[in-house]
Motif scaffolding. Structure first.
Motif, PDB file in Angstrom:
ATOM      1  N   SER A  52       3.190  10.173 121.902  1.00 28.68           N
ATOM      2  CA  SER A  52       4.587   9.784 121.716  1.00 28.68           C
ATOM      3  C   SER A  52       5.466  10.457 122.756  1.00 28.68           C
ATOM      4  CB  SER A  52       5.048  10.176 120.312  1.00 28.68           C
ATOM      5  OG  SER A  52       5.094  11.588 120.191  1.00 28.68           O
ATOM      6  N   SER A  53       6.682   9.946 122.889  1.00 31.89           N
ATOM      7  CA  SER A  53       7.675  10.610 123.716  1.00 31.89           C
ATOM      8  C   SER A  53       8.134  11.891 123.006  1.00 31.89           C
ATOM      9  CB  SER A  53       8.864   9.676 123.936  1.00 31.89           C
ATOM     10  OG  SER A  53       9.505   9.418 122.696  1.00 31.89           O
ATOM     11  N   ARG A  54       9.044  12.605 123.632  1.00 28.93           N
ATOM     12  CA  ARG A  54       9.621  13.822 123.054  1.00 28.93           C
ATOM     13  C   ARG A  54       8.539  14.870 122.803  1.00 28.93           C
ATOM     14  NH1 ARG A  54      14.883  12.871 120.958  1.00 28.93           N
ATOM     15  NH2 ARG A  54      14.549  14.355 119.282  1.00 28.93           N
ATOM     16  N   ASP A 101      11.144   5.197 125.130  1.00 27.07           N
ATOM     17  CA  ASP A 101      11.323   5.516 123.713  1.00 27.07           C
ATOM     18  C   ASP A 101      12.044   6.837 123.578  1.00 27.07           C
ATOM     19  OD1 ASP A 101       9.847   7.137 121.212  1.00 27.07           O
ATOM     20  OD2 ASP A 101      10.580   5.127 120.754  1.00 27.07           O
ATOM     21  N   TYR A 102      13.029   6.885 122.700  1.00 29.61           N
ATOM     22  CA  TYR A 102      13.790   8.113 122.469  1.00 29.61           C
ATOM     23  C   TYR A 102      13.598   8.650 121.064  1.00 29.61           C
ATOM     24  CZ  TYR A 102      16.114   6.601 126.735  1.00 29.61           C
ATOM     25  OH  TYR A 102      16.372   6.200 128.027  1.00 29.61           O
ATOM     26  N   THR A 103      12.698   8.014 120.304  1.00 28.33           N
ATOM     27  CA  THR A 103      12.570   8.365 118.894  1.00 28.33           C
ATOM     28  C   THR A 103      11.314   9.148 118.559  1.00 28.33           C
ATOM     29  OG1 THR A 103      11.338   6.370 118.277  1.00 28.33           O
ATOM     30  CG2 THR A 103      13.731   6.181 118.369  1.00 28.33           C
ATOM     31  N   GLY A 104      10.330   9.163 119.448  1.00 30.16           N
ATOM     32  CA  GLY A 104       9.068   9.814 119.132  1.00 30.16           C
ATOM     33  C   GLY A 104       8.139   8.952 118.301  1.00 30.16           C
ATOM     34  N   ALA A 105       8.348   7.648 118.286  1.00 27.47           N
ATOM     35  CA  ALA A 105       7.508   6.750 117.495  1.00 27.47           C
ATOM     36  C   ALA A 105       6.205   6.441 118.226  1.00 27.47           C
ATOM     37  CB  ALA A 105       8.259   5.455 117.204  1.00 27.47           C
ATOM     38  N   TYR A 107       3.403   3.381 119.250  1.00 27.28           N
ATOM     39  CA  TYR A 107       3.344   1.948 119.498  1.00 27.28           C
ATOM     40  C   TYR A 107       1.889   1.579 119.717  1.00 27.28           C
ATOM     41  CZ  TYR A 107       8.294   2.635 120.087  1.00 27.28           C
ATOM     42  OH  TYR A 107       9.602   2.983 119.885  1.00 27.28           O
TER      43      TYR A 107
END
Length: 126
Positions: A52-54, A101-105, A107
Motif C-alpha cells: 500500500s501507499s503511505r 493513492d492517498y488512503t493506504g488501501a 487494490y
C-alpha cells in the motif's frame, strides 16, 4: 512522466529463488500503491503481491503466501519481489503496476492500476 521498469527474471529450477525489482520514476511510493501481477501463457493476469501507499502494508495471494515477499527500499524508488521455493506453476511474465493513492488501501484487480512496466519473464523448470 511515470515509469516502471522490471528486472531480475530468468530461468530457475524448482525450489530455487529469484528477486525481481521494479524501478519507479516520476512519482513517490508514499502516494502510490504497487502490485505485482503475473501472466502465464493462455491464462488471465493474476495479482500475487501488493504494497500500500503511505505505511507500506503488504498483502499476498494465497498461492504465494509464505514464499513471496514484497518490499520497497527506504529511498522509495524501488519495489522488490523476493520469490523463494519456486514452483513450475510460478512460471509467467511478471509485471509491476502502480496507481495513485492517498488512503493506504489495497487494490487487487489489474484494472484498478494506471501504470504498468514492460514485464520480466520468470521460468521455473528443471
Amino acid at each position: 512522466q511515470v515509469q516502471l521498469v522490471e528486472s531480475g527474471g530468468g530461468l530457475v529450477p524448482p525450489g530455487g529463488s529469484l528477486r525481481l525489482s521494479c524501478a519507479v520514476s516520476g512519482f513517490t511510493l508514499d502516494f502510490h500503491a504497487i502490485g505485482w501481477f503475473r501472466q502465464a501463457p493462455g491464462k488471465e493476469r493474476e495479482g500475487v503481491a501488493y504494497v500500500s501507499s503511505r505505511d507500506g502494508k503488504t498483502f499476498y495471494a494465497d498461492s504465494v503466501k509464505g514464499r513471496f515477499t514484497i518490499s520497497r527500499d527506504n529511498g522509495r524508488v524501488t519495489v522488490y519481489l523476493q520469490m523463494d521455493s519456486l514452483k513450475p506453476e510460478d512460471t509467467g511474465v511478471y509485471y509491476c503496476a502502480s496507481r495513485t493513492d492517498y488512503t493506504g488501501a489495497y487494490y487487487f484487480e489489474s484494472h484498478e492500476y494506471d501504470y504498468w512496466g514492460q514485464g520480466t519473464q520468470v521460468t521455473v523448470s528443471s
